[in-house]
Enzyme design. Sequence first.
Site, PDB file in Angstrom:
ATOM      1  N   CYS A  38      32.243 -12.309  33.719  1.00 25.55           N
ATOM      2  CA  CYS A  38      33.649 -11.958  33.573  1.00 25.55           C
ATOM      3  C   CYS A  38      34.302 -12.881  32.557  1.00 25.55           C
ATOM      4  O   CYS A  38      33.940 -14.038  32.432  1.00 25.55           O
ATOM      5  CB  CYS A  38      34.389 -11.916  34.907  1.00 25.55           C
ATOM      6  SG  CYS A  38      34.632 -13.448  35.736  1.00 25.55           S
TER       7      CYS A  38
ATOM      8  N   GLU B 243      28.594  12.384  19.853  1.00 25.98           N
ATOM      9  CA  GLU B 243      27.188  11.955  19.813  1.00 25.98           C
ATOM     10  C   GLU B 243      26.345  13.143  19.355  1.00 25.98           C
ATOM     11  O   GLU B 243      26.488  14.247  19.891  1.00 25.98           O
ATOM     12  CB  GLU B 243      26.755  11.457  21.208  1.00 25.98           C
ATOM     13  CG  GLU B 243      25.272  11.301  21.429  1.00 25.98           C
ATOM     14  CD  GLU B 243      24.610  10.278  20.496  1.00 25.98           C
ATOM     15  OE1 GLU B 243      24.996   9.087  20.522  1.00 25.98           O
ATOM     16  OE2 GLU B 243      23.697  10.689  19.725  1.00 25.98           O
TER      17      GLU B 243
ATOM     18  N   GLY C  66      26.443   1.462  22.421  1.00 32.71           N
ATOM     19  CA  GLY C  66      27.569   2.395  22.362  1.00 32.71           C
ATOM     20  C   GLY C  66      27.757   3.169  23.666  1.00 32.71           C
ATOM     21  O   GLY C  66      28.867   3.585  23.995  1.00 32.71           O
TER      22      GLY C  66
END
Lengths: 564, 564
Positions: free
Chosen positions: B414, B200, B182
């Site tokens: 990528c 958070e 995350g």
Amino acid sequence: MTTNIDPRLDTSRVIRADRGTEITAKSWLTEAAKRMLMNNLDPEVAEHPQSLVVYGGIGRAARNWECYDKIIEVLNRLENDETLMVQSGKPVGVFKTHENAPRVLIANSNLVPNWANWEHFNELDKKCLMMYGQMTAGSWIYIGSQGIVQGTYETFVAMANQHFGGSAKGKWVLTGGLGGMGGAQPLAATMAGFSALVVECDETRIDFRINTRYVDKKAKTLDEALIIINEANAKGEAISVGLLGNAADVFPELVKRGITPDVVTDQTSAHDPLNGYLPQGWTMEHAAQMRLKDEAAVVKAAKQSMAVQVQAMLDLQKMGAATTDYGNNIRQMALEEGVTNAFDFPGFVPAYVRPLFCEGIGPFRWVALSGDPEDIYKTDAKVKELIPDNPHLHNWLDMARERIAFQGLPARICWVGLKDRARLALAFNEMVKTGELSAPVVIGRDHLDSGSVASPNRETESMLDGSDAVSDWPLLNALLSTSGGATWVSIHHGGGVGMGFSQHSGVVIVADGTDDAAKRIGRVLWNDPATGVMRHADAGYDLAVDCAKKQGLDLPMIDGANGK
Amino acid sequence: MTTNIDPRLDTSRVIRADRGTEITAKSWLTEAAKRMLMNNLDPEVAEHPQSLVVYGGIGRAARNWECYDKIIEVLNRLENDETLMVQSGKPVGVFKTHENAPRVLIANSNLVPNWANWEHFNELDKKCLMMYGQMTAGSWIYIGSQGIVQGTYETFVAMANQHFGGSAKGKWVLTGGLGGMGGAQPLAATMAGFSALVVECDETRIDFRINTRYVDKKAKTLDEALIIINEANAKGEAISVGLLGNAADVFPELVKRGITPDVVTDQTSAHDPLNGYLPQGWTMEHAAQMRLKDEAAVVKAAKQSMAVQVQAMLDLQKMGAATTDYGNNIRQMALEEGVTNAFDFPGFVPAYVRPLFCEGIGPFRWVALSGDPEDIYKTDAKVKELIPDNPHLHNWLDMARERIAFQGLPARICWVGLKDRARLALAFNEMVKTGELSAPVVIGRDHLDSGSVASPNRETESMLDGSDAVSDWPLLNALLSTSGGATWVSIHHGGGVGMGFSQHSGVVIVADGTDDAAKRIGRVLWNDPATGVMRHADAGYDLAVDCAKKQGLDLPMIDGANGK
Ligand SMILES: NC(=O)c1ccc[n+]([C@@H]2O[C@H](COP(=O)([O-])OP(=O)(O)OC[C@H]3O[C@@H](n4cnc5c(N)ncnc54)[C@H](O)[C@@H]3O)[C@@H](O)[C@H]2O)c1
Ligand SMILES: NC(=O)c1ccc[n+]([C@@H]2O[C@H](COP(=O)([O-])OP(=O)(O)OC[C@H]3O[C@@H](n4cnc5c(N)ncnc54)[C@H](O)[C@@H]3O)[C@@H](O)[C@H]2O)c1
């Protein structure tokens, strides 16, 4: 029993593989795939060919007729450096690969485990998003009932070796069921030298097997049957008797009388308590009616009777009979009915077949693409020549030729192992090269084999190290067959024991008589059984470790079998 | 958090791949496999390298240290026509294949479906009969946190394209969680042009992300956070804020205030209600104590709070926010707590990633075996040169170079598709050939990709035709990569979403600058994404059908995409 409920049924379709040496595909490799797909749907071979069902419930060769037609079309145009992908019987893509890659890659019936059950499969199957491939149905190497006769024969031979010093003379088998598969039991038993008493509740099944010479005699009482068996045994002959009766009555009656068969097993359809097993005291008609009226009552009654039969099998085992489950799940049913020690007698794989698997021995088979039986007879002779010291094998070849009619393209199965498979296949390839055989042969095997299946209720039951459910092995097997240059390779789920219970792989390679084929055969048909030896050596079987050493396998974690 | 409970822990081990052009293996292909295995266990790369754990819970690179040593030994001696088989991290066999076959074949964590659960796996794992391979851990192509940043970036870019006409300027994301994965969210969001407000509850996590420049600012109140976001948005700038708080408090508060973020998602560890989610009103300390005292109470409280958070996510969706589940199973938890319409907002794959998958676009990556960052920078430039018209891609390459430190061997990821992967790889191979790069490069991808995974709760959620659970596709993908001549190929079970929930395959190929490698690359890196286009075309996605037609794929059952 071709039913009309299947939307895939097309009664206008009658498929039969081409014979002879004219080919319409661009090479024998792709011609072979095409003929073998067609052969799987030959009315002589398949159970319901017009619904594309080959065998084993709904095991199909292609998803539907549209897919079938397209596969044939692609196989006719496929180049020697292209590969066709078949996803559950549907031709989904053609890709550039190279000459030593497979021409066809197949994945059938695979489901992510949490969804790997019949309910979800059936939903997808109904939407025509999937197909059940069974083992050799969807991988185009089914050869009819010869396969089951041979598998059963090998099991009986292994029993004779293990319990009776290699000779079944004067010994007899008690079993149940003369259905599609079970009907092979009496023939396989007598081939292996046993007499057989097979209890079957449906008289038409006994008569059918008498007519096709799979069973020798019919009896209507136990006394009658025992007299026939005893007489034959006294003369050292092997005879088979179909006894009309209920196995759940007959098995305990033998216990009561203190009569101990030498071998006890069963092939009623116990895996399907609703349709496959007649409860004690019921007539066939009553069962048929009850199935319409009260399914739960049928299941209950059937399972109770199975419990009675299994209890008798346990008693006979105590009395000294070699008792085994022949893959119909009857122990599980009895356990569920309270026979807590039902699993005290072993399944047939751990008991008899595993030692064969340890040496890579399994259902090797080949098919004459010419369609000419002489090609098979010549290979039969070649097998005898190359393996001169195996009387059971020679006996099998003789009996198979005499007693088992070819279905579709002429084919032969025989159980041979790591040390022989590639050798035989190379010899066949040489026979194609020299023109001794009139056309190329296709060489493959069942998925029920040494290195190609994970199936904890059958082929990998009770592995020494507890690795029954580990399916890395068949997947590696498929990847290695692909790497070696097999002609087609398949990965299936759910064959034999149904959705959720097995994963397995298939391999087929064409011996077209070329030197390139010889190189591929030398790799593929060596590596394939070698993965079986590897898998069993890894699980700790001494026999497999010894075989690996003797054959010079390179197994890095096995002491002394490293090859270097 | 290296714990001592694992018998596989060996604190004397510190692994780092060799660099430079001297090799100890017999070819660059096997040298590459060896370096990549070692690189997966580099302390810079792996989470618990001394227990062989690479990432993702217990995702390992080898079964134990004995197996690791033996794999290295075999890779050093392996010939160019041999193939090593790795079964759940153990080197089980070496077989003769050929030069265009893979050098390593891997199967990790595969279990027969009926036994495919954590309980059975853990039993086997404890006996050291198995290993959890996750996705790129056991298939030796993990490259550290760059992968997750890029995946998250691509998702945000897709959101910008789908909802905001390609520009995220002035838009902001509300999400939760700054943990291992995350924590990539704020960086990926700002890279994609969004501001981000990340809730958070653990202040140390916010500080850690501030220190590594993944998060720009810390806030202790919602007001404070909103001011920072609003100011940045007004200036058209993208900023990220870590807000200390509980997501189950903050999300509903926004609803109450009528404030609608542009995008809403979450990456708390909702998939693990015992350890991964702080209940409302609890402190971290209280939660820690309660976990020891009363697990059931923690689970209950956590799931109730998740239900509150999901209700707020549904409300924000109604208010106009683009709301999505980011693969943490929070919808399922809320559903179980009575939020019956929890699945009204979609998972991120069907919502944003699937269109990419339809064109074979996914997490393509490569690694410089030289160890020289310059090699990667040169390939970065080559990518820009060959794909001049993709500003998001150029932006990613620039930002990645600037903001993301290499871990272990220099690597780049990528997201590119069918039309580009083989082209780029061939250009890299040419750069190796001419000496522009100082050593060969390894080219692979995550298993979370277009044609390589069946995972009904994530990658194949809500497929158009309902074929979410069909796993024929990744198996065919592995067989085809093997057929094309990839350097190593793997088949895994249970990666990402855990035992029972996924099957997937990996592929890695080495660009060693030879013409043979170019041929193999041309096949393998074309076919691999092509199977993804095929799988999505088969499921009925127009985008995939169009791509297949445009790229000339040969898909026999797709009208007009047959190639002939
Ligand atoms: N080697 C293996 O592992 C293997 C191979 C093939 C089949 N099988 C199993 O063997 C079983 C039989 O297969 P099949 O294809 O022959 O099935 P089938 O349904 O064609 O035949 C079953 C037969 O058992 C008879 N029967 C049912 N109840 C009986 C009773 N109480 N007493 C006596 N006879 C009874 C039926 O009339 C029928 O003829 C199945 O469970 C199958 O799964 C195992
Ligand atoms: N794209 C994907 O599909 C994908 C990829 C990676 C991870 N994930 C999922 O994302 C989740 C997060 O992964 P991770 O590795 O970052 O986990 P993690 O456990 O390292 O981090 C979770 C974070 O959430 C915080 N948190 C817990 N409860 C909270 C609450 N009520 N309010 C605010 N913060 C709270 C924790 O303090 C922790 O920092 C997991 O469920 C994982 O499975 C999905």
